[in-house]
Design a protein around this motif. Structure first.
Motif, PDB file in Angstrom:
ATOM      1  N   SER A   9       1.014  -0.951   0.209  1.00  0.00           N
ATOM      2  CA  SER A   9       0.149  -0.198   0.230  1.00  0.00           C
ATOM      3  C   SER A   9       0.781   1.233  -0.180  1.00  0.00           C
ATOM      4  O   SER A   9       0.235   2.430   0.190  1.00  0.00           O
ATOM      5  N   CYS A  10       2.324   1.399   0.218  1.00  0.00           N
ATOM      6  CA  CYS A  10       2.435   2.275   0.390  1.00  0.00           C
ATOM      7  C   CYS A  10       4.129   2.054  -0.764  1.00  0.00           C
ATOM      8  O   CYS A  10       4.461   1.317  -0.860  1.00  0.00           O
ATOM      9  N   GLY A  11       4.987   3.657  -0.683  1.00  0.00           N
ATOM     10  CA  GLY A  11       6.054   3.629  -0.974  1.00  0.00           C
ATOM     11  C   GLY A  11       6.992   2.496   0.078  1.00  0.00           C
ATOM     12  O   GLY A  11       8.567   1.110  -1.035  1.00  0.00           O
ATOM     13  N   GLY A  12       7.351   2.458   0.987  1.00  0.00           N
ATOM     14  CA  GLY A  12       8.065   1.591   1.758  1.00  0.00           C
ATOM     15  C   GLY A  12       7.687  -0.109   1.259  1.00  0.00           C
ATOM     16  O   GLY A  12       8.814  -0.794   1.642  1.00  0.00           O
ATOM     17  N   CYS A  13       6.201  -0.332   1.475  1.00  0.00           N
ATOM     18  CA  CYS A  13       5.921  -1.815   1.044  1.00  0.00           C
ATOM     19  C   CYS A  13       6.784  -1.942  -0.086  1.00  0.00           C
ATOM     20  O   CYS A  13       7.402  -2.792  -0.472  1.00  0.00           O
ATOM     21  N   ALA A  14       6.524  -1.136  -1.561  1.00  0.00           N
ATOM     22  CA  ALA A  14       6.982  -1.339  -2.616  1.00  0.00           C
ATOM     23  C   ALA A  14       8.477  -1.369  -2.994  1.00  0.00           C
ATOM     24  O   ALA A  14       9.325  -2.304  -3.443  1.00  0.00           O
ATOM     25  N   ARG A  19      13.187  -5.180  -2.322  1.00  0.00           N
ATOM     26  CA  ARG A  19      14.863  -5.497  -2.077  1.00  0.00           C
ATOM     27  C   ARG A  19      14.282  -7.060  -1.976  1.00  0.00           C
ATOM     28  O   ARG A  19      15.551  -7.646  -2.241  1.00  0.00           O
ATOM     29  N   ALA A  20      13.261  -7.609  -1.269  1.00  0.00           N
ATOM     30  CA  ALA A  20      13.486  -9.064  -1.719  1.00  0.00           C
ATOM     31  C   ALA A  20      13.635  -9.500  -2.648  1.00  0.00           C
ATOM     32  O   ALA A  20      14.021 -10.660  -2.715  1.00  0.00           O
ATOM     33  N   ILE A  21      13.386  -9.523  -4.167  1.00  0.00           N
ATOM     34  CA  ILE A  21      13.260  -9.554  -4.748  1.00  0.00           C
ATOM     35  C   ILE A  21      14.539  -9.899  -5.645  1.00  0.00           C
ATOM     36  O   ILE A  21      15.638 -10.516  -5.700  1.00  0.00           O
ATOM     37  N   THR A  22      15.343  -8.751  -5.253  1.00  0.00           N
ATOM     38  CA  THR A  22      17.138  -8.319  -5.845  1.00  0.00           C
ATOM     39  C   THR A  22      17.627  -9.244  -4.701  1.00  0.00           C
ATOM     40  O   THR A  22      18.724  -9.395  -5.025  1.00  0.00           O
ATOM     41  N   ASN A  23      17.049  -9.172  -3.959  1.00  0.00           N
ATOM     42  CA  ASN A  23      18.208 -10.343  -2.804  1.00  0.00           C
ATOM     43  C   ASN A  23      18.157 -11.301  -2.914  1.00  0.00           C
ATOM     44  O   ASN A  23      19.462 -11.924  -3.495  1.00  0.00           O
ATOM     45  N   LEU A  24      17.001 -12.463  -4.150  1.00  0.00           N
ATOM     46  CA  LEU A  24      17.656 -13.638  -4.318  1.00  0.00           C
ATOM     47  C   LEU A  24      18.520 -13.615  -6.042  1.00  0.00           C
ATOM     48  O   LEU A  24      19.076 -14.617  -6.489  1.00  0.00           O
TER      49      LEU A  24
END
Length: 66
Positions: A9-14, A19-24
């Protein structure tokens, strides 16, 4: 691949999702539209692997067909 992430729902969520995807997969291309609650990912990883990364960040993705 594209996911609907209704609880983003917000920029922090995005940022957390990205970050979760690019860490993988550091080479992943991630496009997020918070207003539409969608995440588009270009990656060599599978849809299941990407969805798992988003879930690990605390969100509930569903794959969409494009």
């Amino acid at each position: 691949m594209e996911f609907n992430v209704p609880d983003m729902s917000c920029g922090g969520c995005a940022s957390a999702v990205s970050r979760a995807i690019t860490n993988l997969d550091s080479a992943a291309k991630v496009e997020i539209d918070v207003a539409a609650k969608t995440v588009k990912v270009g990656s060599a990883l599978t849809q299941v692997q990407i969805a798992s990364a988003i879930e690990a960040a605390g969100f509930h993705p569903t794959a969409t067909t494009s």
